[in-house]
Design a protein around this motif. Structure first.
Motif, PDB file in Angstrom:
ATOM      1  N   ALA A 117      -2.261  -4.845  -1.374  1.00  0.00           N
ATOM      2  CA  ALA A 117      -3.363  -3.902  -1.167  1.00  0.00           C
ATOM      3  C   ALA A 117      -4.396  -4.073  -2.269  1.00  0.00           C
ATOM      4  O   ALA A 117      -4.048  -4.060  -3.459  1.00  0.00           O
ATOM      5  N   TRP A 174      -7.657  -2.271  -2.315  1.00  0.00           N
ATOM      6  CA  TRP A 174      -8.739  -1.296  -2.333  1.00  0.00           C
ATOM      7  C   TRP A 174      -9.275  -1.171  -3.762  1.00  0.00           C
ATOM      8  O   TRP A 174      -8.546  -1.462  -4.728  1.00  0.00           O
ATOM      9  N   ALA A 231       0.797  -1.229   0.000  1.00  0.00           N
ATOM     10  CA  ALA A 231       0.000   0.000   0.000  1.00  0.00           C
ATOM     11  C   ALA A 231       0.827   1.274   0.000  1.00  0.00           C
ATOM     12  O   ALA A 231       0.344   2.334  -0.402  1.00  0.00           O
ATOM     13  N   THR A 287      -7.341   4.170  -5.551  1.00  0.00           N
ATOM     14  CA  THR A 287      -6.712   5.083  -4.610  1.00  0.00           C
ATOM     15  C   THR A 287      -7.722   6.130  -4.184  1.00  0.00           C
ATOM     16  O   THR A 287      -8.482   6.662  -4.987  1.00  0.00           O
ATOM     17  N   PHE A 330      -2.744   4.951   2.046  1.00  0.00           N
ATOM     18  CA  PHE A 330      -2.657   3.501   1.969  1.00  0.00           C
ATOM     19  C   PHE A 330      -3.786   2.884   1.146  1.00  0.00           C
ATOM     20  O   PHE A 330      -3.894   1.678   1.057  1.00  0.00           O
ATOM     21  N   GLU A 331      -4.650   3.689   0.528  1.00  0.00           N
ATOM     22  CA  GLU A 331      -5.722   3.136  -0.295  1.00  0.00           C
ATOM     23  C   GLU A 331      -5.184   2.838  -1.689  1.00  0.00           C
ATOM     24  O   GLU A 331      -5.422   3.571  -2.640  1.00  0.00           O
ATOM     25  N   ALA A 332      -4.456   1.755  -1.817  1.00  0.00           N
ATOM     26  CA  ALA A 332      -3.846   1.371  -3.082  1.00  0.00           C
ATOM     27  C   ALA A 332      -4.604   0.198  -3.684  1.00  0.00           C
ATOM     28  O   ALA A 332      -5.219  -0.607  -2.974  1.00  0.00           O
ATOM     29  N   PRO A 380       1.376   3.252  -3.998  1.00  0.00           N
ATOM     30  CA  PRO A 380       0.171   3.218  -4.836  1.00  0.00           C
ATOM     31  C   PRO A 380       0.443   3.598  -6.290  1.00  0.00           C
ATOM     32  O   PRO A 380      -0.346   3.275  -7.178  1.00  0.00           O
TER      33      PRO A 380
END
Length: 307
Positions: A33, A35, A8, A38, A43-45, A11
């Motif tokens: 990761a 998600w 993550a 992004t 950390f929203e990868a 990204p």
């Protein structure tokens, strides 16, 4: 025990690029990761398209990991399963099931998430709500030979006053969530800043610690004397994740005693992956800085892990 890393923190890179770099650096596993894309947090990868994952994607992913000699230790989708917005909660639940389905196709044993919290309600109400909705997810995963693992992150930024936003931050709550069929992605950094000795939590719960994260934390006691453990009270509008007296660091640059942690994990019989979770602001901001931070983490941890 294997040394891995959570993807993550990169990204901007695709999974092939990360895998090639990680293998070249000496990492042995990736916590990937997943998600949906992004978003607002670093950390929203999105490194695998689990919502549209099929046999073709599974074959390609297996070939990628085989090419680089890496293991895929877990999927990471750390979101709020008790979100107060029921539409948003439903989206999270649906994507978590996509991650579980993709894990089944690939033979990935663990999918990571948070218990979360509805910050508009007291803790007791949240626990009862979790007991209502989480067992179905545990059953869904179990039918696919997948375990749901929960990181013990406090997620204080999810609460408007900086209180715990993920009801899985203490051994007391671990015992409660284990009763729901959940497992632990154990992280010593969060325990350290809330005043719990992480080393002492390993042996009593080793049967539920199936994956672990390696993140360090730097404490500033002088600033804590001003704010207390809960952080600033007068102004939390700038950055709800800044508690004013501590910050995350890569392993080796904070207060966690990694020699003691790894030794106790070995003593307790841990055979999973210790996965570096890079959220260090000093070694962040660009892929070059992030990879330098991951190199520091590797130099700290690799000598402690039996080849």
């Amino acid at each position: 025990m294997k040394l891995g890393m959570l993807t993550a923190c990169l990204p901007q890179w695709d999974l092939d690029t990360i895998a090639k770099w990680a293998a070249g650096q000496g990492y042995q596993a990736l916590e990937v990761a997943v998600w949906p894309g992004t978003g607002g947090r670093d950390f929203e990868a999105s490194h695998l398209p689990v919502a549209s994952f099929g046999e073709k994607e599974a074959d390609e992913t297996r070939a990628l990991f085989d090419k680089h000699g890496l293991e895929l230790s877990a999927f990471a989708y750390y979101e709020n399963n008790l979100h107060p917005d029921l539409d948003r909660r439903g989206e999270i639940r649906t994507h978590l099931k996509h991650a579980i389905d993709a894990a089944q196709l690939l033979g990935v044993p663990y999918v990571g998430t948070f218990v979360g919290r509805d910050w508009t309600k007291p803790v007791a109400d949240n626990l009862r709500e979790a007991e209502r909705i989480l067992p179905e997810l545990v059953e869904y995963a179990g039918e696919r030979d997948v375990k749901i693992i929960v990181e013990n992150c406090v997620m204080e930024g999810w609460h408007p006053d900086g209180y715990p936003g993920n009801l899985a931050y203490s051994p007391e709550l671990w015992e409660w969530m284990f009763g729901l069929g959940l497992y632990l992605n154990w992280d010593p950094s969060h325990l350290t800043w809330i005043g719990i000795d992480p080393v002492e939590t390993i042996a009593p719960y080793i049967d539920r610690i199936v994956h672990a994260q390696a993140k360090d934390v730097e404490l500033r006691p002088r600033d804590r004397n001003r704010y207390g453990h809960f952080g600033p009270a007068l102004d939390r509008t700038g950055n709800p994740w800044d508690m004013g007296w501590w910050r995350y660091r890569v392993p080796g640059l904070g207060q966690v005693d990694w020699s003691a942690v790894v030794d106790r994990l070995y003593e307790a019989g841990f055979t999973g992956t210790l996965s570096v979770e890079h959220e260090d602001p000093v070694w962040g901001g660009t892929p070059e800085k992030v990879t330098q931070g991951l190199e520091i983490a590797h130099r700290t941890l690799r000598p402690l892990i039996v080849a």
